[in-house]
Design a protein around this motif. Structure first.
Motif, PDB file in Angstrom:
ATOM      1  N   PRO A   1       1.924  -0.135   4.440  1.00 25.37           N
ATOM      2  CA  PRO A   1       1.017   1.062   4.243  1.00 25.37           C
ATOM      3  C   PRO A   1       0.698   1.604   2.722  1.00 25.37           C
ATOM      4  O   PRO A   1       1.401   1.425   1.947  1.00 25.37           O
ATOM      5  N   CYS A   2      -0.415   2.086   2.491  1.00 26.29           N
ATOM      6  CA  CYS A   2      -0.890   2.511   1.260  1.00 26.29           C
ATOM      7  C   CYS A   2      -1.802   3.571   1.416  1.00 26.29           C
ATOM      8  O   CYS A   2      -2.296   4.017   2.612  1.00 26.29           O
ATOM      9  N   HIS A   3      -2.039   4.190   0.386  1.00 26.51           N
ATOM     10  CA  HIS A   3      -3.225   5.332   0.336  1.00 26.51           C
ATOM     11  C   HIS A   3      -3.904   5.092  -1.089  1.00 26.51           C
ATOM     12  O   HIS A   3      -3.419   4.945  -2.329  1.00 26.51           O
TER      13      HIS A   3
ATOM     14  N   LYS B   1      -1.189   4.067  -4.011  1.00 23.91           N
ATOM     15  CA  LYS B   1       0.115   4.508  -3.534  1.00 23.91           C
ATOM     16  C   LYS B   1       0.661   3.570  -2.363  1.00 23.91           C
ATOM     17  O   LYS B   1      -0.025   3.499  -1.505  1.00 23.91           O
TER      18      LYS B   1
ATOM     19  N   ARG C   1       3.906   2.625   0.184  1.00 24.61           N
ATOM     20  CA  ARG C   1       4.857   2.817   0.910  1.00 24.61           C
ATOM     21  C   ARG C   1       6.171   1.972   0.266  1.00 24.61           C
ATOM     22  O   ARG C   1       7.166   2.426  -0.017  1.00 24.61           O
ATOM     23  N   ASP C   2       5.803   0.618  -0.030  1.00 30.23           N
ATOM     24  CA  ASP C   2       6.927  -0.340  -0.340  1.00 30.23           C
ATOM     25  C   ASP C   2       6.206  -1.261  -1.425  1.00 30.23           C
ATOM     26  O   ASP C   2       5.661  -2.409  -0.947  1.00 30.23           O
TER      27      ASP C   2
ATOM     28  N   HIS D   1      -3.912   0.309   4.346  1.00 27.76           N
ATOM     29  CA  HIS D   1      -3.143  -0.869   4.306  1.00 27.76           C
ATOM     30  C   HIS D   1      -3.536  -1.627   3.413  1.00 27.76           C
ATOM     31  O   HIS D   1      -4.593  -1.794   3.224  1.00 27.76           O
TER      32      HIS D   1
END
Length: 113
Positions: free
Chosen positions: A85-87, A12, A14-15, A80
């Protein structure tokens, strides 16, 4: 005989438009994080991509069973991907091969349709 552990992971972001999601970059991200958290072990770990989908932002990969706990820990701590930013969400793990089409989580269908 070496035992393996399989992971089904959803990424997932953010961008998402700012990243290039490829098997090589994914593998490098995980192995670099493994090295950062546990030392030199990242270069000695085998991580094989079994299935990869940019559209679903999902990866099925396998690692030798001896690295299962370390990889699981690292995957949950990655924040990241290519400085975005990610997950990384572990959807399923197994000692037998996984295919994310068989384990498609209901909410994914709405997100990816």
């Amino acid at each position: 005989m070496i035992g393996y552990h399989y992971f089904d992971v959803r990424l997932k972001f953010r961008d998402f438009d700012k990243v290039e999601l490829t098997p090589i970059y994914f593998r490098g991200c995980v192995l670099n994080s493994l090295e950062k958290f546990f030392g030199e072990i990242g270069g000695k770990t085998s991580l094989d991509i079994v299935k990869f989908s940019v559209e679903q932002r999902r990866v099925v990969f396998r690692v030798p069973e001896e690295f299962y706990k370390r990889i699981h820990t690292v995957i949950t701590l990655i924040g990241h991907y290519q400085e975005v930013p990610c997950h990384f969400q572990v959807l399923k793990t197994s000692k037998t091969p996984l295919d994310f089409e068989k384990y498609f989580i209901g909410e994914d269908k709405g997100e990816e349709a």
